[in-house]
Design an enzyme around this catalytic site. Structure first.
Site, PDB file in Angstrom:
ATOM      1  N   ASN A 154       0.783  -1.293  -0.067  1.00  0.00           N
ATOM      2  CA  ASN A 154       0.125  -0.089  -0.034  1.00  0.00           C
ATOM      3  C   ASN A 154       0.685   1.241   0.071  1.00  0.00           C
ATOM      4  O   ASN A 154       0.265   2.368  -0.320  1.00  0.00           O
ATOM      5  CB  ASN A 154      -1.066  -0.017   1.250  1.00  0.00           C
ATOM      6  CG  ASN A 154      -0.164  -0.490   2.449  1.00  0.00           C
ATOM      7  OD1 ASN A 154       0.323  -1.661   2.697  1.00  0.00           O
ATOM      8  ND2 ASN A 154       0.146   0.680   3.570  1.00  0.00           N
ATOM      9  N   HIS A 204     -13.095  -0.476  -1.035  1.00  0.00           N
ATOM     10  CA  HIS A 204     -12.706   0.931  -1.182  1.00  0.00           C
ATOM     11  C   HIS A 204     -11.440   1.243  -1.556  1.00  0.00           C
ATOM     12  O   HIS A 204     -11.166   2.658  -2.177  1.00  0.00           O
ATOM     13  CB  HIS A 204     -12.959   1.727   0.190  1.00  0.00           C
ATOM     14  CG  HIS A 204     -11.892   1.640   1.048  1.00  0.00           C
ATOM     15  ND1 HIS A 204     -10.909   2.546   1.461  1.00  0.00           N
ATOM     16  CD2 HIS A 204     -11.543   0.525   2.088  1.00  0.00           C
ATOM     17  CE1 HIS A 204     -10.175   2.206   2.360  1.00  0.00           C
ATOM     18  NE2 HIS A 204     -10.619   1.002   2.561  1.00  0.00           N
ATOM     19  N   CYS A 329       4.336   9.177  10.847  1.00  0.00           N
ATOM     20  CA  CYS A 329       3.251  10.091  11.454  1.00  0.00           C
ATOM     21  C   CYS A 329       3.429  11.367  10.807  1.00  0.00           C
ATOM     22  O   CYS A 329       4.358  12.009  11.288  1.00  0.00           O
ATOM     23  CB  CYS A 329       2.903  10.106  12.868  1.00  0.00           C
ATOM     24  SG  CYS A 329       1.843  11.339  13.424  1.00  0.00           S
TER      25      CYS A 329
HETATM   26  C1  LIG Z   1      -6.366  -0.643   2.903  1.00  0.00           C
HETATM   27  C2  LIG Z   1      -5.640  -1.669   3.163  1.00  0.00           C
HETATM   28  C3  LIG Z   1      -5.976  -2.649   4.327  1.00  0.00           C
HETATM   29  C4  LIG Z   1      -7.079  -2.264   5.344  1.00  0.00           C
HETATM   30  O1  LIG Z   1      -8.352  -2.476   4.503  1.00  0.00           O
HETATM   31  P1  LIG Z   1      -9.787  -1.940   4.996  1.00  0.00           P
HETATM   32  O2  LIG Z   1     -10.909  -2.190   4.048  1.00  0.00           O
HETATM   33  O3  LIG Z   1      -9.635  -0.424   5.200  1.00  0.00           O
HETATM   34  O4  LIG Z   1      -9.998  -2.448   6.587  1.00  0.00           O
HETATM   35  C5  LIG Z   1      -5.162  -3.729   4.636  1.00  0.00           C
HETATM   36  N1  LIG Z   1      -4.196  -4.029   3.842  1.00  0.00           N
HETATM   37  C6  LIG Z   1      -3.810  -3.260   2.662  1.00  0.00           C
HETATM   38  C7  LIG Z   1      -2.659  -3.602   1.852  1.00  0.00           C
HETATM   39  C8  LIG Z   1      -4.437  -1.922   2.357  1.00  0.00           C
HETATM   40  O5  LIG Z   1      -3.959  -1.473   1.556  1.00  0.00           O
END
Ligand SMILES: *Cc1c(COP(=O)(O)O)cnc(C)c1O
Length: 388
Positions: A154, A204, A329
């Site tokens: 991410n 999302h 942060c």
């Molecule tokens: C966004 C994300 C999550 C968390 O997903 P949610 O649906 O917001 O709980 C977990 N792992 C990765 C790699 C993400 O990008």
């Protein structure tokens, strides 16, 4: 009214596709039934919509509908996968393997399991963010019950060699879980050919609604056993109780359907925009790319910038572009995130870093504007530093 900044943070979340919203709307008001109501049409309608959505999602990853468990998102899916396997297999072994660059939704459940007596190996990554497959295979022990490696990161967008990892796991009869939150609907996923046993998904990050996701749980070769983490009405084969949220589930399926449909053209377009942004920014001195150059999500660009303060850089860009920093942060500390630290770049502490997440609705004009703003901000911050 003041113009809002250009949204370029699609690894954090994505704007919802209007086609997704349209598909969802009737299920809030008109078809509001509880899918568990078996005595009337309101329940049947909801049940039918969920059945269809389940089939679409299963199809998208080459699974069967029975292998899909709806959750509130990837965080819950990861928790169910890790804790569910740990609880179901602890008599077989208590060793889990994961990677230092995983999302906190994997790392923190692992920390929790360590507090319960499980042992976790955190594999390092090389300078480009990829794991070493030889190292992975060496880490597998006779008491290893699970390997958890994310599909796409991410922060730096790096895509791990999932099929190869799955092959190694299956050769050693160890379950393989992957957090595919950033990958669903963006790169091809095939749980059969990639030997994935358990996979976390979320809507999302792929132009769907927040608060809905799913866990793929393999039913044969091998059949994965999980201990449920939420008990109640027994929905989702008892693995995840709670009234199914019909509109969100319909939205998840629609988002994935569109993602799959547009994947070839969208990937090409996002890559073009990303490369164009990189080309323009990297004309400056002292700009470094974080993560593998090609083996990464098409819309992701993560850079480190020499000679500027991270907060000052974000502050200078804030009114023009909504991006994310690579700091743990951004408001109080400029220490690099656990992902950037894991890349082991020398002096990375002294660099400011930025994560650009380009998405479906960004235009070429926006990218050029962001490139100019980024360059100008970096240059003026460096100028100011020289003058002092
Ligand atoms: C966004 C994300 C999550 C968390 O997903 P949610 O649906 O917001 O709980 C977990 N792992 C990765 C790699 C993400 O990008």
């Amino acid at each position: 009214m003041l113009q809002r900044p250009i949204y370029l943070d699609c690894q954090a979340t994505t704007p919802m596709d209007k086609r997704v919203l349209e598909a969802m709307l009737p299920y809030f008001t008109e078809h509001f039934g509880n899918a568990s109501s078996i005595t009337h049409i309101y329940g049947w309608e909801a049940e039918a919509a969920i059945k269809k959505a389940r089939a679409i999602l299963a199809d998208a990853i080459n699974a069967t509908p029975e292998e899909i468990i709806f959750t509130s998102g990837a965080t819950e899916a990861n928790n169910l996968a890790l804790k569910g396997v740990a609880e179901a297999y602890f008599s077989k072994g208590r060793h889990i393997i994961t990677v230092s660059t995983e999302h906190h939704a994997v790392l923190d459940p692992c920390k929790y399991l360590e507090s319960l007596g499980f042992e976790v190996t955190y594999l390092p990554v090389t300078g480009d963010g990829l794991i070493n497959l030889v190292q992975l295979e060496k880490a597998i022990r006779s008491d290893t019950i699970l390997v958890s490696v994310m599909t796409a990161n991410n922060e730096i967008g790096v895509i791990q060699p999932i099929a190869e990892i799955g092959k190694i796991c299956h050769a050693h009869q160890v379950l393989f879980h992957t957090d595919a939150a950033q990958a669903l609907g963006k790169i091809p996923l095939d749980v059969k050919s990639q030997n994935i046993d358990i996979m976390s998904m979320t809507a999302h990050k792929v132009y769907g609604p927040k608060g809905i996701g799913a866990l793929y749980v393999r039913r044969r070769n091998p059949r994965v056993r999980l201990a449920s983490q939420i008990q109640g009405g027994g929905q989702e084969k008892g693995l995840r109780s709670g009234t199914l949220f019909t509109p969100q589930i319909v939205g998840l399926a629609k988002a994935v359907e569109i993602g799959l449909e547009q994947m070839p053209s969208e990937t090409g377009r996002l890559r073009m925009l990303r490369d164009r942004l990189w080309q323009q920014i990297s004309q400056l001195e002292g700009i470094h790319l974080n993560g593998h150059a090609d083996q990464r999500l098409a819309g992701n660009l993560n850079i480190s910038v020499e000679g500027v303060d991270g907060n000052a850089l974000l502050l200078g860009m804030q009114s023009t572009v909504a991006v994310s920093s690579g700091s743990a942060c951004s408001s109080s500390s400029t220490a690099p995130s656990h992902v950037l630290s894991a890349l082991g770049h020398e002096k990375s502490l002294a660099y400011a870093s930025l994560r650009f997440g380009i998405g479906r609705f960004n235009t070429l004009e926006e990218i050029d504007k962001v490139a100019i703003t980024t360059r100008k901000t970096i240059e003026s911050l460096r100028q100011a530093l020289i003058k002092v």
